[in-house]
Design a protein around this motif. Structure first.
Motif, PDB file in Angstrom:
ATOM      1  N   PHE A   1      -8.033   5.051  -2.471  1.00 20.80           N
ATOM      2  CA  PHE A   1      -7.695   3.776  -3.121  1.00 20.80           C
ATOM      3  C   PHE A   1      -8.037   3.753  -4.614  1.00 20.80           C
ATOM      4  N   LEU A   2      -8.715   4.778  -5.101  1.00 18.09           N
ATOM      5  CA  LEU A   2      -9.020   4.817  -6.536  1.00 18.09           C
ATOM      6  C   LEU A   2      -7.764   5.092  -7.335  1.00 18.09           C
ATOM      7  N   GLU A   3      -7.633   4.427  -8.439  1.00 25.91           N
ATOM      8  CA  GLU A   3      -6.465   4.607  -9.316  1.00 25.91           C
ATOM      9  C   GLU A   3      -6.697   5.737 -10.271  1.00 25.91           C
TER      10      GLU A   3
ATOM     11  N   TYR B   1       0.848  -1.196   0.000  1.00 27.29           N
ATOM     12  CA  TYR B   1       0.000   0.000   0.000  1.00 27.29           C
ATOM     13  C   TYR B   1       0.883   1.244   0.000  1.00 27.29           C
ATOM     14  N   SER B   2       0.360   2.315  -0.583  1.00 35.23           N
ATOM     15  CA  SER B   2       1.071   3.595  -0.519  1.00 35.23           C
ATOM     16  C   SER B   2       0.880   4.196   0.879  1.00 35.23           C
TER      17      SER B   2
ATOM     18  N   GLN C   1      -2.591   5.450   1.361  1.00 33.98           N
ATOM     19  CA  GLN C   1      -3.528   4.347   1.563  1.00 33.98           C
ATOM     20  C   GLN C   1      -3.438   3.804   2.983  1.00 33.98           C
TER      21      GLN C   1
END
Length: 119
Positions: A117-119, A69-70, A73
């Motif tokens: 969390f959306l790309e 995870y980033s 995130q």
């Protein structure tokens, strides 16, 4: 050949560690509210001691979680977990269940975390 279940566990472990760390931190920050007669210096020292265990879980959660995870995130997950742990703590330990407006505000924060969390 079947894939090992460990990758799923590796992604789940940081979340479990975040839950545990938030339980400790919630007690450190809010547990003393049941003991208002306790001197503030005592409360600070006890809270600091509890927070040590929170750090023992939070730091590995972020270190291990950064493989999947980033940082934003991880922070978003931590905020939602914090709200869920606090909601239970507030009702169970403090005897202050959340009202509709509290839940609505928390839901908006959860939506914000989801957007991360959306790309």
């Amino acid at each position: 050949m079947r894939e090992s279940p460990m990758p799923a566990f590796d992604r789940l472990l940081p979340i479990l560690l975040l839950i545990g760390s938030n339980v400790f931190m919630t007690f450190a920050w809010y547990g003393h509210l049941r003991y208002k007669a306790t001197p503030l210096v005592t409360v600070i020292l006890v809270s600091w001691g509890i927070a040590f265990f929170e750090y023992c879980l939070m730091v590995p959660a972020n270190r291990l979680g950064s493989a999947f995870y980033s940082a934003p995130q991880l922070k978003g997950m931590q905020e939602v977990i914090t709200l869920l742990v606090f909601a239970g703590f507030s009702a169970w330990y403090l005897g202050q269940p959340l009202k509709w407006n509290h839940w609505a505000g928390f839901a908006l924060i959860a939506v914000a975390a989801w957007l991360i969390f959306l790309e």
